[in-house]
Design a protein around this motif. Structure first.
Motif, PDB file in Angstrom:
ATOM      1  N   THR A  12      18.513   3.673  63.856  1.00  0.00           N
ATOM      2  CA  THR A  12      18.401   3.716  65.324  1.00  0.00           C
ATOM      3  C   THR A  12      17.490   4.874  65.748  1.00  0.00           C
ATOM      4  OG1 THR A  12      20.360   5.097  65.630  1.00  0.00           O
ATOM      5  CG2 THR A  12      20.734   2.722  65.521  1.00  0.00           C
ATOM      6  N   GLY A  13      17.261   4.969  67.079  1.00  0.00           N
ATOM      7  CA  GLY A  13      16.234   5.860  67.610  1.00  0.00           C
ATOM      8  C   GLY A  13      16.591   7.335  67.669  1.00  0.00           C
ATOM      9  N   SER A  14      16.711   7.936  66.510  1.00  0.00           N
ATOM     10  CA  SER A  14      16.989   9.377  66.425  1.00  0.00           C
ATOM     11  C   SER A  14      15.847  10.055  65.682  1.00  0.00           C
ATOM     12  CB  SER A  14      18.296   9.603  65.656  1.00  0.00           C
ATOM     13  OG  SER A  14      18.314  10.877  65.070  1.00  0.00           O
ATOM     14  N   ILE A  15      15.679  11.334  65.988  1.00  0.00           N
ATOM     15  CA  ILE A  15      14.661  12.111  65.287  1.00  0.00           C
ATOM     16  C   ILE A  15      14.948  12.152  63.775  1.00  0.00           C
ATOM     17  CG2 ILE A  15      15.787  14.370  65.570  1.00  0.00           C
ATOM     18  CD1 ILE A  15      12.067  13.720  66.213  1.00  0.00           C
ATOM     19  N   THR A  39      16.384  -0.620  65.364  1.00  0.00           N
ATOM     20  CA  THR A  39      16.357  -0.901  66.807  1.00  0.00           C
ATOM     21  C   THR A  39      14.912  -0.741  67.266  1.00  0.00           C
ATOM     22  OG1 THR A  39      16.784   1.400  67.374  1.00  0.00           O
ATOM     23  CG2 THR A  39      18.714  -0.047  67.186  1.00  0.00           C
ATOM     24  N   SER A  41      13.836   1.159  69.565  1.00  0.00           N
ATOM     25  CA  SER A  41      13.463   2.567  69.760  1.00  0.00           C
ATOM     26  C   SER A  41      13.275   3.306  68.425  1.00  0.00           C
ATOM     27  CB  SER A  41      14.445   3.275  70.679  1.00  0.00           C
ATOM     28  OG  SER A  41      15.534   3.724  69.965  1.00  0.00           O
ATOM     29  N   ALA A  42      13.945   2.839  67.353  1.00  0.00           N
ATOM     30  CA  ALA A  42      13.783   3.494  66.041  1.00  0.00           C
ATOM     31  C   ALA A  42      12.342   3.403  65.553  1.00  0.00           C
ATOM     32  CB  ALA A  42      14.726   2.858  65.017  1.00  0.00           C
ATOM     33  N   PHE A  45      10.081   6.274  65.773  1.00  0.00           N
ATOM     34  CA  PHE A  45      10.350   7.463  64.942  1.00  0.00           C
ATOM     35  C   PHE A  45       9.886   7.280  63.497  1.00  0.00           C
ATOM     36  CE2 PHE A  45      13.224   7.709  68.496  1.00  0.00           C
ATOM     37  CZ  PHE A  45      13.225   9.056  68.834  1.00  0.00           C
ATOM     38  N   THR A  91      22.657   6.563  66.797  1.00  0.00           N
ATOM     39  CA  THR A  91      22.509   7.300  68.071  1.00  0.00           C
ATOM     40  C   THR A  91      23.781   7.174  68.913  1.00  0.00           C
ATOM     41  OG1 THR A  91      21.591   5.311  69.056  1.00  0.00           O
ATOM     42  CG2 THR A  91      20.011   6.954  68.249  1.00  0.00           C
ATOM     43  N   ALA A  92      23.892   8.067  69.898  1.00  0.00           N
ATOM     44  CA  ALA A  92      25.006   8.009  70.861  1.00  0.00           C
ATOM     45  C   ALA A  92      24.993   6.661  71.564  1.00  0.00           C
ATOM     46  CB  ALA A  92      24.856   9.148  71.872  1.00  0.00           C
ATOM     47  N   ASN A  93      23.787   6.193  71.886  1.00  0.00           N
ATOM     48  CA  ASN A  93      23.638   4.911  72.577  1.00  0.00           C
ATOM     49  C   ASN A  93      24.188   3.748  71.747  1.00  0.00           C
ATOM     50  OD1 ASN A  93      22.400   3.051  74.543  1.00  0.00           O
ATOM     51  ND2 ASN A  93      21.005   2.580  72.850  1.00  0.00           N
ATOM     52  N   THR A  94      23.766   3.653  70.482  1.00  0.00           N
ATOM     53  CA  THR A  94      24.226   2.538  69.628  1.00  0.00           C
ATOM     54  C   THR A  94      25.726   2.643  69.374  1.00  0.00           C
ATOM     55  OG1 THR A  94      22.076   2.106  68.639  1.00  0.00           O
ATOM     56  CG2 THR A  94      23.977   1.545  67.307  1.00  0.00           C
ATOM     57  N   ALA A 123      23.945  10.977  64.492  1.00  0.00           N
ATOM     58  CA  ALA A 123      22.957  12.062  64.538  1.00  0.00           C
ATOM     59  C   ALA A 123      22.542  12.217  65.992  1.00  0.00           C
ATOM     60  CB  ALA A 123      21.746  11.714  63.681  1.00  0.00           C
ATOM     61  N   MET A 124      22.721  13.418  66.507  1.00  0.00           N
ATOM     62  CA  MET A 124      22.313  13.652  67.902  1.00  0.00           C
ATOM     63  C   MET A 124      22.400  15.135  68.210  1.00  0.00           C
ATOM     64  SD  MET A 124      25.680  11.878  69.532  1.00  0.00           S
ATOM     65  CE  MET A 124      25.674  10.630  68.273  1.00  0.00           C
ATOM     66  N   MET A 128      25.471  16.187  73.053  1.00  0.00           N
ATOM     67  CA  MET A 128      25.727  14.730  73.037  1.00  0.00           C
ATOM     68  C   MET A 128      26.869  14.426  72.075  1.00  0.00           C
ATOM     69  SD  MET A 128      21.854  13.247  72.817  1.00  0.00           S
ATOM     70  CE  MET A 128      22.115  11.508  73.110  1.00  0.00           C
TER      71      MET A 128
HETATM   72  C1  FMN Z   1      12.281  12.735  70.531  1.00  0.00           C
HETATM   73  C2  FMN Z   1      13.596  12.050  70.748  1.00  0.00           C
HETATM   74  C3  FMN Z   1      14.602  12.279  69.872  1.00  0.00           C
HETATM   75  C4  FMN Z   1      15.846  11.660  70.051  1.00  0.00           C
HETATM   76  N1  FMN Z   1      16.831  11.894  69.156  1.00  0.00           N
HETATM   77  C5  FMN Z   1      18.041  11.327  69.364  1.00  0.00           C
HETATM   78  C6  FMN Z   1      19.097  11.573  68.461  1.00  0.00           C
HETATM   79  O1  FMN Z   1      18.957  12.271  67.445  1.00  0.00           O
HETATM   80  N2  FMN Z   1      20.278  10.995  68.697  1.00  0.00           N
HETATM   81  C7  FMN Z   1      20.512  10.196  69.784  1.00  0.00           C
HETATM   82  O2  FMN Z   1      21.647   9.732  69.966  1.00  0.00           O
HETATM   83  N3  FMN Z   1      19.520   9.941  70.639  1.00  0.00           N
HETATM   84  C8  FMN Z   1      18.293  10.468  70.470  1.00  0.00           C
HETATM   85  N4  FMN Z   1      17.288  10.206  71.360  1.00  0.00           N
HETATM   86  C9  FMN Z   1      17.542   9.274  72.438  1.00  0.00           C
HETATM   87  C10 FMN Z   1      17.509   7.821  71.929  1.00  0.00           C
HETATM   88  O3  FMN Z   1      16.256   7.552  71.302  1.00  0.00           O
HETATM   89  C11 FMN Z   1      17.770   6.860  73.078  1.00  0.00           C
HETATM   90  O4  FMN Z   1      19.089   7.034  73.567  1.00  0.00           O
HETATM   91  C12 FMN Z   1      17.538   5.399  72.707  1.00  0.00           C
HETATM   92  O5  FMN Z   1      17.840   4.580  73.809  1.00  0.00           O
HETATM   93  C13 FMN Z   1      18.399   5.011  71.540  1.00  0.00           C
HETATM   94  O6  FMN Z   1      18.229   3.624  71.304  1.00  0.00           O
HETATM   95  P1  FMN Z   1      18.932   2.894  70.074  1.00  0.00           P
HETATM   96  O7  FMN Z   1      20.338   3.359  70.017  1.00  0.00           O
HETATM   97  O8  FMN Z   1      18.859   1.424  70.429  1.00  0.00           O
HETATM   98  O9  FMN Z   1      18.124   3.176  68.886  1.00  0.00           O
HETATM   99  C14 FMN Z   1      16.049  10.806  71.168  1.00  0.00           C
HETATM  100  C15 FMN Z   1      14.979  10.568  72.034  1.00  0.00           C
HETATM  101  C16 FMN Z   1      13.778  11.177  71.827  1.00  0.00           C
HETATM  102  C17 FMN Z   1      12.652  10.891  72.788  1.00  0.00           C
END
Ligand code: FMN
Length: 397
Positions: A12-15, A39, A41-42, A45, A91-94, A123-124, A128
């Motif tokens: 998922t979309g985490s750093i 995802t 958003s992943a 990254f 991610t917190a979102n997923t 991971a966040m 969060m």
């Molecule tokens: C540079 C950057 C780093 C991020 N790192 C995280 C992270 O480590 N953990 C997290 O929960 N969200 C992080 N986010 C926010 C998520 O990318 C965002 O909530 C996104 O909607 C997650 O989508 P997904 O859960 O579908 O992958 C980050 C956003 C950006 C721009």
């Protein structure tokens, strides 16, 4: 524990998404087959190209595979394919969507379809992670049976220091392996298995060996590990491969095998002697290659040390299992060996039968217990034979 398992890695979309490439490597070197879901958003990254190349499978993100042809990616089949699902980084979102049962992404729909164990590695950023809603969501997932691989304390991408850092890939794999091992019947037991032939040198280039492939011993080591045991495998020369979760000791001669076995066996709860150890060795080993000469020649042989006999006499509570393979009067010979070597049970290998014995992938065995009770098994794969033998050990332990 991961050998032969189908693992679905969801990114998922985490750093921390870059760490998923290391996770794939570790899964593959553990013998797992890996498919990756990302995802949308992943993909910002780490690229699907990287994860697809490493996992050797196309990366999945969408429900639709080919819009024009009306072909879709089947999340239900994928859920059935998976023996294990790992969401790392999560991610917190997923995590929130998983807790709510939402299915607006391919990852979430597959999660809802999966019947296998699910591991979630959050991971966040610190705040969060510590937020009440994230904590509640993780608690809920845990109550429903998902395994949470806790985040670590450390430096975070935001510059803050605290909890929320993705566990290191090695720690993630260890957590999964430990979880899969928990509840296994041989957990905490140490088992030694011997495998393969021995080679007894005649001169620097020649030796006396036998046709043992090591397949049975390696299958036994794997079966013992799968049942939860800590396994030491002492093997003669063979081209069989064992996972690095098995402690492997390579030996060449009957003397090496003897020395290795007697050093290890006091620490063991069970010993399975499936190696085909030479009974005789050349009495003298020539320093130089023996030259061809006219007329017949002979090699004087000397007896090797009988390691099974030693262990039978010196065992202190270990379950001792021997193997027998004969071309005639096999059962009678096996019963004598069982008694003479003070074994707990013996596995008689049928050799006069198609598909059984050395080199084959299948075997047909008879297990004879101390009380002379005989159990005949069908011709089976060596993996299945190994499981039967480990089950018998469980009865004794
Ligand atoms: C540079 C950057 C780093 C991020 N790192 C995280 C992270 O480590 N953990 C997290 O929960 N969200 C992080 N986010 C926010 C998520 O990318 C965002 O909530 C996104 O909607 C997650 O989508 P997904 O859960 O579908 O992958 C980050 C956003 C950006 C721009």
């Amino acid at each position: 524990m991961l050998n032969g398992k189908n693992v679905l890695l969801c990114v998922t979309g985490s750093i921390a998404a870059y760490k998923s490439s290391f996770i794939i490597r570790l899964l593959i070197t553990s013998g797992a087959s890996v498919k990756v879901i990302m995802t949308e958003s992943a993909k910002g990254f780490i690229t699907p190209l990287t994860l697809g190349t490493l996992s050797k499978n196309p990366v999945l993100t969408d429900f639709i595979k080919d819009e024009d042809a009306g072909i879709w990616n089947n999340h239900v089949d994928l859920g059935i394919w998976a023996d294990l699902m790992l969401i790392a980084p999560a991610t917190a979102n997923t995590i929130a969507k998983m807790a709510k049962g939402e299915a607006d992404s391919f990852l979430l729909a597959t999660y809802l379809s999966a019947k296998c164990p699910v591991f979630v590695a959050p991971a966040m950023d610190r705040d969060m992670y510590l937020h009440g809603s994230t904590k509640d969501n993780l608690d809920l997932l845990s109550k429903r049976g998902d395994k949470i691989i806790e985040s670590q304390f450390g430096e975070l991408a935001s510059g803050l220091i605290g909890e929320g850092r993705l566990s290191e890939p090695e720690e993630i794999i260890d957590s999964i392996v430990n979880e899969l091992r928990s509840g296994k019947p041989l957990l905490g037991k140490r088992i030694m298995v011997t495998a393969g032939p021995t080679f007894e040198p005649i001169d620097p280039v020649r030796f006396i060996g036998n046709r043992s492939s090591g397949k049975m011993g390696f299958a036994l080591a794997e079966a013992a590990y799968q049942a939860g045991a800590e396994v030491t495998l002492i093997t003669g020369p063979t081209n069989q491969q064992a996972g690095d979760y098995i402690r492997r000791i390579d030996v060449e001669t009957a003397e090496d095998m003897y020395q290795s076995c007697i050093t290890q066996f006091q620490d063991m709860q069970a010993v399975i002697m499936s190696a085909a150890i030479a009974d005789y060795r050349p009495a003298n080993v020539s320093d130089q290659k023996i030259k061809k000469s006219e007329g017949p020649s002979s090699i004087e042989l000397a007896r090797t040390k009988d390691v099974l006999h030693y262990m039978g006499e010196n065992k202190m509570g270990q379950i001792l299992v021997g193997f027998a393979m004969e071309t005639e009067n096999g059962i009678e010979h096996a019963k004598n060996k069982l008694k003479k070597k003070n074994l707990d049970f013996i596995v008689y290998n049928s050799i006069n039968e198609e598909g059984a014995g050395f080199q084959h992938d299948t075997n047909r065995v008879t297990i004879i217990g101390k009380d002379n009770k005989m159990t005949n098994f069908e011709l089976k794969s060596k993996k299945e034979v190994a499981e039967d033998i480990i089950n018998e050990i469980l009865n004794y332990l």
